[in-house]
Enzyme design. Structure first.
Site, PDB file in Angstrom:
ATOM      1  N   LYS A   1      39.028  42.801  48.336  1.00 58.03           N
ATOM      2  CA  LYS A   1      40.311  42.895  47.630  1.00 58.03           C
ATOM      3  C   LYS A   1      41.120  44.112  48.056  1.00 58.03           C
ATOM      4  CE  LYS A   1      39.067  40.070  43.764  1.00 58.03           C
ATOM      5  NZ  LYS A   1      39.818  39.333  42.743  1.00 58.03           N
TER       6      LYS A   1
ATOM      7  N   ASN B   1      39.609  31.105  29.025  1.00 61.44           N
ATOM      8  CA  ASN B   1      38.240  31.621  29.157  1.00 61.44           C
ATOM      9  C   ASN B   1      37.919  32.490  27.945  1.00 61.44           C
ATOM     10  OD1 ASN B   1      38.859  34.520  29.752  1.00 61.44           O
ATOM     11  ND2 ASN B   1      39.952  33.568  31.470  1.00 61.44           N
TER      12      ASN B   1
ATOM     13  N   ASP C   1      41.386  31.529  37.728  1.00 69.23           N
ATOM     14  CA  ASP C   1      41.485  31.394  39.185  1.00 69.23           C
ATOM     15  C   ASP C   1      42.407  30.250  39.575  1.00 69.23           C
ATOM     16  OD1 ASP C   1      39.820  33.520  40.031  1.00 69.23           O
ATOM     17  OD2 ASP C   1      38.086  32.389  39.305  1.00 69.23           O
TER      18      ASP C   1
ATOM     19  N   LYS D   1      33.263  42.613  46.847  1.00 68.56           N
ATOM     20  CA  LYS D   1      34.581  42.316  46.256  1.00 68.56           C
ATOM     21  C   LYS D   1      35.539  43.482  46.448  1.00 68.56           C
ATOM     22  CE  LYS D   1      34.587  39.667  42.750  1.00 68.56           C
ATOM     23  NZ  LYS D   1      34.344  39.078  41.438  1.00 68.56           N
TER      24      LYS D   1
ATOM     25  N   LYS E   1      53.537  15.933  25.844  1.00 69.52           N
ATOM     26  CA  LYS E   1      52.127  15.795  25.459  1.00 69.52           C
ATOM     27  C   LYS E   1      51.540  14.520  26.076  1.00 69.52           C
ATOM     28  CE  LYS E   1      48.978  15.354  21.653  1.00 69.52           C
ATOM     29  NZ  LYS E   1      48.806  14.862  20.294  1.00 69.52           N
TER      30      LYS E   1
ATOM     31  N   PRO F   1      47.698  33.282  42.160  1.00 66.12           N
ATOM     32  CA  PRO F   1      47.726  34.481  43.011  1.00 66.12           C
ATOM     33  C   PRO F   1      46.684  35.481  42.517  1.00 66.12           C
ATOM     34  CG  PRO F   1      49.616  34.438  41.534  1.00 66.12           C
ATOM     35  CD  PRO F   1      48.922  33.119  41.368  1.00 66.12           C
ATOM     36  N   ASP F   2      46.072  36.214  43.433  1.00 63.67           N
ATOM     37  CA  ASP F   2      45.134  37.279  43.037  1.00 63.67           C
ATOM     38  C   ASP F   2      45.974  38.540  42.823  1.00 63.67           C
ATOM     39  OD1 ASP F   2      43.294  39.447  43.012  1.00 63.67           O
ATOM     40  OD2 ASP F   2      41.788  38.090  43.856  1.00 63.67           O
ATOM     41  N   ILE F   3      46.184  38.882  41.561  1.00 64.33           N
ATOM     42  CA  ILE F   3      47.112  39.975  41.226  1.00 64.33           C
ATOM     43  C   ILE F   3      46.546  41.305  41.735  1.00 64.33           C
ATOM     44  CG2 ILE F   3      48.439  41.030  39.365  1.00 64.33           C
ATOM     45  CD1 ILE F   3      47.699  38.523  37.652  1.00 64.33           C
TER      46      ILE F   3
ATOM     47  N   PHE G   1      37.920  44.926  38.006  1.00 63.50           N
ATOM     48  CA  PHE G   1      36.666  44.662  37.317  1.00 63.50           C
ATOM     49  C   PHE G   1      35.986  43.508  38.041  1.00 63.50           C
ATOM     50  CE2 PHE G   1      36.279  46.916  33.211  1.00 63.50           C
ATOM     51  CZ  PHE G   1      37.427  47.687  33.302  1.00 63.50           C
TER      52      PHE G   1
HETATM   53  O1  C5P Z   1      37.735  37.560  41.945  1.00 60.96           O
HETATM   54  P1  C5P Z   1      37.409  37.956  40.551  1.00 60.96           P
HETATM   55  O2  C5P Z   1      38.148  37.141  39.526  1.00 60.96           O
HETATM   56  O3  C5P Z   1      35.971  38.077  40.241  1.00 60.96           O
HETATM   57  O4  C5P Z   1      37.979  39.458  40.472  1.00 60.96           O
HETATM   58  C1  C5P Z   1      38.035  40.133  39.304  1.00 60.96           C
HETATM   59  C2  C5P Z   1      39.101  41.193  39.372  1.00 60.96           C
HETATM   60  O5  C5P Z   1      40.292  40.677  39.963  1.00 60.96           O
HETATM   61  C3  C5P Z   1      39.508  41.644  37.996  1.00 60.96           C
HETATM   62  O6  C5P Z   1      39.886  43.003  38.093  1.00 60.96           O
HETATM   63  C4  C5P Z   1      40.685  40.734  37.689  1.00 60.96           C
HETATM   64  O7  C5P Z   1      41.548  41.322  36.723  1.00 60.96           O
HETATM   65  C5  C5P Z   1      41.349  40.619  39.028  1.00 60.96           C
HETATM   66  N1  C5P Z   1      42.038  39.328  39.261  1.00 60.96           N
HETATM   67  C6  C5P Z   1      43.412  39.299  39.341  1.00 60.96           C
HETATM   68  N2  C5P Z   1      44.047  38.116  39.598  1.00 60.96           N
HETATM   69  C7  C5P Z   1      43.354  36.975  39.765  1.00 60.96           C
HETATM   70  C8  C5P Z   1      41.945  36.997  39.686  1.00 60.96           C
HETATM   71  C9  C5P Z   1      41.321  38.191  39.415  1.00 60.96           C
HETATM   72  O8  C5P Z   1      44.055  40.335  39.171  1.00 60.96           O
HETATM   73  N3  C5P Z   1      43.995  35.847  40.000  1.00 60.96           N
END
Ligand code: C5P
Length: 398
Positions: free
Chosen positions: A342, A208, A276, A338, A286, A304-306, A324
């Site tokens: 979260k 990105n 995501d 959010k 390749k 995973p959502d860290i 953020f």
């Molecule tokens: O869900 P979204 O991507 O909009 O959330 C943004 C926040 O979640 C940011 O602080 C980003 O660093 C964190 N994040 C994360 N791991 C992910 C997706 C988002 O830590 N897989």
């Protein structure tokens, strides 16, 4: 206070060198020990005897002094300090530093040191504004050299403009910041930053547009307040700050593991733009066109959502978890939802619609969302957003 700290003070040859004698006194007032190094040109402006008397230490002047080399050695001299300060940093000294010259004691010590370097430039305004000096300044900043001043004002040469050395109290404050003597001293903060790269095969990836600028500025601002910072960064386009522990990662899975390994922490700030999804069927070799016009098929798996996993981890959770939220519409409403979803304490929301120029730009306009509500901050440089947020974090952890 600077008790127990040793400053190697390199005094360059400019009229502002007289202020460096006062700087020695003010640093010692704070408890620091000061070892002066004078360049040949500096001796035209201040005497070694005054520097030595004020520092109550030996003054070093010559690279090829047998006694000095026997007693200390220029390499050891450069390493025994906690911080190297160059004041005044003349145009010539800056040029030497930027280009890696080592032909006298001052420049050799600057090349040999493994410590942070803070410069206080001072010169005629035309020399300061000269493209060569500005180019050298940019190179030095890129190398992580800290800079205080110069200021605008009347100059000894009779002209008026930028080039006057920063005032002594400002240099002392910069020294304290550089040595991490601030409200976050003793605190550990984890910061994630930059994009992640999710491989498709060994040579292709999905990414990105995050530059890592806001996360980098934040890590630097937290460091400046004295925090020990673990900076977990994806492949960003801006270099990481000096003076923080850099953990370079590529994928979201690597980033998640690096964050877990960095804990425990007093606070964690998740500024990374984490992908995501990752490619679940990434190829080990390749991928090739097969000549039939057939198209590859990518399957995705959710990363995973860290942020959420750290915010909801129960025991061992940092006291303050900050995320953020980059949104393109109904920013505050989405970000407020959010925060709840979260389980983090604060969310910094911003509008990244292309028209705002924020993504990849120098400025940011954020809304801070806490349990108490939403607070709009005016549009400002990303560094300023970082300083404000770092100050809020320091208040919260106090
Ligand atoms: O869900 P979204 O991507 O909009 O959330 C943004 C926040 O979640 C940011 O602080 C980003 O660093 C964190 N994040 C994360 N791991 C992910 C997706 C988002 O830590 N897989």
């Amino acid at each position: 206070m600077l008790a127990g700290k040793r400053i190697l003070l390199i005094i360059g040859g400019g009229i502002a060198a007289y202020k460096s004698l006062d700087l020695i006194r003010r640093l010692r007032d704070q408890g620091a020990a000061v070892t002066p190094v004078l360049t040949k040109a500096a001796e035209q402006f201040v005497t070694p005897l005054s520097a030595s008397a004020l520092a109550a230490e030996k003054v070093y002047r010559d690279l090829f002094d047998l006694t000095d080399e026997a007693e200390m050695g220029h390499i050891q001299l450069s390493r025994s300090a906690d911080l190297v300060v160059v004041a005044p940093a003349t145009a010539d000294l800056m040029a030497k530093m930027a280009n890696g010259h080592a032909n006298d004691l001052a420049s050799t010590v600057l090349m040999a040191t493994d410590k942070r370097v803070l410069i206080a430039p001072a010169m005629n305004l035309r020399m300061w504004l000269h493209p060569a000096t500005q180019r050298n300044l940019a190179m030095l900043a890129g190398d992580g050299v800290l800079v205080v001043g110069p200021e605008d004002g009347a100059m000894a040469c009779g002209e008026f403009g930028p080039g006057r050395m920063a005032e002594v109290p400002d240099i002392v404050a910069a020294v304290r910041r550089a040595l991490g003597d601030g409200p976050l001293a003793g605190r550990h903060v984890v910061v994630t930053s930059g994009p992640t790269h999710e491989p498709i095969d060994p040579v292709r990836y999905i990414a990105n547009r995050s530059s890592g600028a806001q996360g980098t500025a934040l890590a630097a601002a937290l460091r400046d307040l004295g925090a020990r910072v673990t900076f977990v960064t994806g492949p960003a386009s801006v270099p990481p700050p000096m003076g923080v522990e850099v953990v370079a990662v590529e994928t979201a899975l690597d980033m998640a593991a690096a964050v877990r390994a960095a804990l425990p922490a007093d606070a964690a700030v998740f500024a990374a733009a984490v992908a995501d999804w990752r490619v679940a069927n990434a190829a080990g070799q390749k991928m090739k066109k097969d000549g039939t016009g057939g198209l590859p098929r990518l399957d995705f798996a959710e990363n995973p959502d860290i942020l959420a996993s750290v915010a909801q981890m129960g025991e061992g959770r940092p006291r303050l978890v900050i995320g953020f939220a980059a949104e393109t519409e109904t920013v505050t409403a989405h970000a407020t939802a959010k925060r709840a979803r979260k389980g983090c304490d604060w969310i910094l929301a911003n509008d990244v619609s292309p028209a705002t120029g924020i993504m990849g730009g120098a400025e940011n306009a954020v809304t801070l969302i806490t349990a108490e509500g939403a607070e709009d901050w005016p549009r400002m440089a990303k560094q300023e957003v970082a300083r404000r947020l770092a100050a809020r974090i320091a208040d919260h952890l106090a």
